[in-house]
Design a protein around this motif. Structure first.
Motif, PDB file in Angstrom:
ATOM      1  N   ARG A 186       0.831  -1.208   0.000  1.00  0.00           N
ATOM      2  CA  ARG A 186       0.000   0.000   0.000  1.00  0.00           C
ATOM      3  C   ARG A 186       0.866   1.259   0.000  1.00  0.00           C
ATOM      4  O   ARG A 186       0.612   2.197  -0.749  1.00  0.00           O
ATOM      5  CB  ARG A 186      -0.915   0.000   1.220  1.00  0.00           C
ATOM      6  CG  ARG A 186      -1.915  -1.119   1.192  1.00  0.00           C
ATOM      7  CD  ARG A 186      -2.599  -1.298   2.515  1.00  0.00           C
ATOM      8  NE  ARG A 186      -3.333  -2.565   2.508  1.00  0.00           N
ATOM      9  CZ  ARG A 186      -4.202  -2.920   3.410  1.00  0.00           C
ATOM     10  NH1 ARG A 186      -4.477  -2.124   4.425  1.00  0.00           N
ATOM     11  NH2 ARG A 186      -4.810  -4.071   3.334  1.00  0.00           N
ATOM     12  N   ILE A 187       1.888   1.271   0.840  1.00  0.00           N
ATOM     13  CA  ILE A 187       2.777   2.431   0.928  1.00  0.00           C
ATOM     14  C   ILE A 187       3.567   2.594  -0.367  1.00  0.00           C
ATOM     15  O   ILE A 187       3.739   3.716  -0.862  1.00  0.00           O
ATOM     16  CB  ILE A 187       3.692   2.321   2.163  1.00  0.00           C
ATOM     17  CG1 ILE A 187       2.836   2.469   3.436  1.00  0.00           C
ATOM     18  CG2 ILE A 187       4.809   3.354   2.115  1.00  0.00           C
ATOM     19  CD1 ILE A 187       3.555   2.142   4.729  1.00  0.00           C
ATOM     20  N   GLU A 188       4.028   1.488  -0.942  1.00  0.00           N
ATOM     21  CA  GLU A 188       4.752   1.577  -2.213  1.00  0.00           C
ATOM     22  C   GLU A 188       3.857   2.115  -3.329  1.00  0.00           C
ATOM     23  O   GLU A 188       4.315   2.879  -4.180  1.00  0.00           O
ATOM     24  CB  GLU A 188       5.350   0.217  -2.586  1.00  0.00           C
ATOM     25  CG  GLU A 188       6.549  -0.125  -1.713  1.00  0.00           C
ATOM     26  CD  GLU A 188       7.079  -1.540  -1.915  1.00  0.00           C
ATOM     27  OE1 GLU A 188       6.406  -2.366  -2.580  1.00  0.00           O
ATOM     28  OE2 GLU A 188       8.167  -1.826  -1.388  1.00  0.00           O
ATOM     29  N   HIS A 189       2.575   1.731  -3.317  1.00  0.00           N
ATOM     30  CA  HIS A 189       1.647   2.283  -4.318  1.00  0.00           C
ATOM     31  C   HIS A 189       1.539   3.800  -4.145  1.00  0.00           C
ATOM     32  O   HIS A 189       1.530   4.548  -5.130  1.00  0.00           O
ATOM     33  CB  HIS A 189       0.261   1.644  -4.195  1.00  0.00           C
ATOM     34  CG  HIS A 189       0.213   0.232  -4.687  1.00  0.00           C
ATOM     35  ND1 HIS A 189      -0.776  -0.648  -4.325  1.00  0.00           N
ATOM     36  CD2 HIS A 189       1.036  -0.464  -5.514  1.00  0.00           C
ATOM     37  CE1 HIS A 189      -0.561  -1.813  -4.907  1.00  0.00           C
ATOM     38  NE2 HIS A 189       0.525  -1.729  -5.634  1.00  0.00           N
ATOM     39  N   TYR A 190       1.456   4.254  -2.900  1.00  0.00           N
ATOM     40  CA  TYR A 190       1.404   5.699  -2.643  1.00  0.00           C
ATOM     41  C   TYR A 190       2.692   6.368  -3.127  1.00  0.00           C
ATOM     42  O   TYR A 190       2.650   7.379  -3.843  1.00  0.00           O
ATOM     43  CB  TYR A 190       1.197   5.987  -1.150  1.00  0.00           C
ATOM     44  CG  TYR A 190       1.445   7.432  -0.826  1.00  0.00           C
ATOM     45  CD1 TYR A 190       0.494   8.399  -1.140  1.00  0.00           C
ATOM     46  CD2 TYR A 190       2.644   7.847  -0.266  1.00  0.00           C
ATOM     47  CE1 TYR A 190       0.730   9.742  -0.897  1.00  0.00           C
ATOM     48  CE2 TYR A 190       2.887   9.183  -0.006  1.00  0.00           C
ATOM     49  CZ  TYR A 190       1.932  10.127  -0.328  1.00  0.00           C
ATOM     50  OH  TYR A 190       2.173  11.455  -0.091  1.00  0.00           O
ATOM     51  N   LEU A 191       3.842   5.811  -2.740  1.00  0.00           N
ATOM     52  CA  LEU A 191       5.125   6.428  -3.083  1.00  0.00           C
ATOM     53  C   LEU A 191       5.369   6.454  -4.593  1.00  0.00           C
ATOM     54  O   LEU A 191       6.065   7.339  -5.088  1.00  0.00           O
ATOM     55  CB  LEU A 191       6.272   5.698  -2.369  1.00  0.00           C
ATOM     56  CG  LEU A 191       6.300   5.839  -0.847  1.00  0.00           C
ATOM     57  CD1 LEU A 191       7.371   4.947  -0.250  1.00  0.00           C
ATOM     58  CD2 LEU A 191       6.487   7.290  -0.426  1.00  0.00           C
ATOM     59  N   ALA A 192       4.797   5.504  -5.331  1.00  0.00           N
ATOM     60  CA  ALA A 192       4.964   5.468  -6.788  1.00  0.00           C
ATOM     61  C   ALA A 192       4.344   6.706  -7.431  1.00  0.00           C
ATOM     62  O   ALA A 192       4.779   7.146  -8.497  1.00  0.00           O
ATOM     63  CB  ALA A 192       4.345   4.203  -7.370  1.00  0.00           C
ATOM     64  N   GLY A 193       3.311   7.274  -6.788  1.00  0.00           N
ATOM     65  CA  GLY A 193       2.734   8.538  -7.236  1.00  0.00           C
ATOM     66  C   GLY A 193       2.164   8.548  -8.629  1.00  0.00           C
ATOM     67  O   GLY A 193       2.262   9.552  -9.333  1.00  0.00           O
ATOM     68  N   THR A 194       1.539   7.473  -9.046  1.00  0.00           N
ATOM     69  CA  THR A 194       0.986   7.425 -10.409  1.00  0.00           C
ATOM     70  C   THR A 194      -0.258   8.297 -10.576  1.00  0.00           C
ATOM     71  O   THR A 194      -0.609   8.658 -11.684  1.00  0.00           O
ATOM     72  CB  THR A 194       0.603   5.985 -10.808  1.00  0.00           C
ATOM     73  OG1 THR A 194      -0.481   5.556  -9.990  1.00  0.00           O
ATOM     74  CG2 THR A 194       1.782   5.037 -10.691  1.00  0.00           C
ATOM     75  N   GLY A 195      -0.928   8.584  -9.446  1.00  0.00           N
ATOM     76  CA  GLY A 195      -2.161   9.367  -9.510  1.00  0.00           C
ATOM     77  C   GLY A 195      -3.377   8.515  -9.827  1.00  0.00           C
ATOM     78  O   GLY A 195      -4.503   9.007  -9.784  1.00  0.00           O
ATOM     79  N   LEU A 196      -3.170   7.250 -10.140  1.00  0.00           N
ATOM     80  CA  LEU A 196      -4.282   6.332 -10.418  1.00  0.00           C
ATOM     81  C   LEU A 196      -4.462   5.397  -9.224  1.00  0.00           C
ATOM     82  O   LEU A 196      -3.482   4.853  -8.724  1.00  0.00           O
ATOM     83  CB  LEU A 196      -3.992   5.498 -11.672  1.00  0.00           C
ATOM     84  CG  LEU A 196      -3.857   6.282 -12.967  1.00  0.00           C
ATOM     85  CD1 LEU A 196      -3.386   5.348 -14.088  1.00  0.00           C
ATOM     86  CD2 LEU A 196      -5.179   6.930 -13.319  1.00  0.00           C
ATOM     87  N   PRO A 197      -5.690   5.193  -8.784  1.00  0.00           N
ATOM     88  CA  PRO A 197      -5.875   4.304  -7.649  1.00  0.00           C
ATOM     89  C   PRO A 197      -5.640   2.844  -8.010  1.00  0.00           C
ATOM     90  O   PRO A 197      -5.970   2.413  -9.118  1.00  0.00           O
ATOM     91  CB  PRO A 197      -7.330   4.531  -7.228  1.00  0.00           C
ATOM     92  CG  PRO A 197      -7.996   5.079  -8.431  1.00  0.00           C
ATOM     93  CD  PRO A 197      -6.938   5.800  -9.222  1.00  0.00           C
ATOM     94  N   TYR A 198      -5.067   2.104  -7.082  1.00  0.00           N
ATOM     95  CA  TYR A 198      -4.897   0.660  -7.223  1.00  0.00           C
ATOM     96  C   TYR A 198      -6.260   0.022  -6.934  1.00  0.00           C
ATOM     97  O   TYR A 198      -6.922   0.384  -5.966  1.00  0.00           O
ATOM     98  CB  TYR A 198      -3.839   0.161  -6.228  1.00  0.00           C
ATOM     99  CG  TYR A 198      -3.749  -1.336  -6.166  1.00  0.00           C
ATOM    100  CD1 TYR A 198      -2.972  -2.030  -7.082  1.00  0.00           C
ATOM    101  CD2 TYR A 198      -4.433  -2.052  -5.197  1.00  0.00           C
ATOM    102  CE1 TYR A 198      -2.875  -3.406  -7.034  1.00  0.00           C
ATOM    103  CE2 TYR A 198      -4.350  -3.443  -5.145  1.00  0.00           C
ATOM    104  CZ  TYR A 198      -3.562  -4.113  -6.065  1.00  0.00           C
ATOM    105  OH  TYR A 198      -3.476  -5.465  -6.009  1.00  0.00           O
ATOM    106  N   ILE A 199      -6.669  -0.912  -7.758  1.00  0.00           N
ATOM    107  CA  ILE A 199      -7.934  -1.629  -7.530  1.00  0.00           C
ATOM    108  C   ILE A 199      -7.570  -3.110  -7.413  1.00  0.00           C
ATOM    109  O   ILE A 199      -7.158  -3.735  -8.382  1.00  0.00           O
ATOM    110  CB  ILE A 199      -8.916  -1.456  -8.709  1.00  0.00           C
ATOM    111  CG1 ILE A 199      -9.056   0.003  -9.110  1.00  0.00           C
ATOM    112  CG2 ILE A 199     -10.248  -2.124  -8.373  1.00  0.00           C
ATOM    113  CD1 ILE A 199     -10.012   0.833  -8.350  1.00  0.00           C
ATOM    114  N   GLY A 200      -7.707  -3.633  -6.204  1.00  0.00           N
ATOM    115  CA  GLY A 200      -7.324  -5.039  -6.024  1.00  0.00           C
ATOM    116  C   GLY A 200      -8.009  -5.699  -4.886  1.00  0.00           C
ATOM    117  O   GLY A 200      -8.688  -5.141  -4.105  1.00  0.00           O
TER     118      GLY A 200
END
Length: 158
Positions: free
Chosen positions: A144-158
């Protein structure tokens, strides 16, 4: 003391017997540091969060859980993603509840307060972005934190 044990894709994991909507909150300060807690129930580091109560909105639950666990008042600013992998089971030893993961991860900015431990958090502190992933944490929290830090601006859906 009650413990929380996280299982992922583990044949020895208990069968899930509940599904509880919850929130996690990635709170940042003006310096960009992340608000992190050291959980009382398993010793791992995490962002604040918890169950959404009946009659409560997702943002209200996120603000409430953050204040309860950290002493920091925050304002919700966005969404990191949704996490509902049935292979991730959380066992609470106090009552035998085995939850399937179901979490909405939001972003927020700190508004006021000082980092203050609670019954759910042994330690609360601001951690620089570059140091967060070096902390001991469960694989699902790290993701979850890595998804935030990646900063893509798109939400992860999983």
């Amino acid at each position: 003391m009650s413990r929380r044990i996280d299982y992922f894709d583990d044949p020895a994991a208990p069968k899930a017997n509940s599904l509880v909507p919850s929130v996690n909150v990635v709170v940042t300060n003006e310096a960009g540091d992340l608000l992190m807690i050291r959980r009382s129930d398993n010793g791992n580091w995490a962002v604040p969060g918890g169950a959404i109560d009946l009659g409560e909105s997702i943002p209200a639950a996120a603000v409430r859980e953050t204040v309860e666990e950290t002493g920091i008042v925050c304002e919700i600013t966005g969404l990191v993603g949704t996490y509902s992998d049935p292979r991730h089971v959380l066992l609470y030893t106090s009552n035998g509840e085995a939850r399937q993961e179901f979490s909405l991860v939001l972003t927020a900015r700190a508004v006021s307060g000082e980092p203050t431990p609670s019954s759910e958090s042994r330690e609360v502190r601001w951690v620089p972005r570059g140091q967060v992933t070096s902390l001991q944490m469960d694989r699902s929290m790290r993701m979850r934190i890595e998804h935030y830090l990646a900063g893509t601006g798109l939400p992860y859906i999983g």
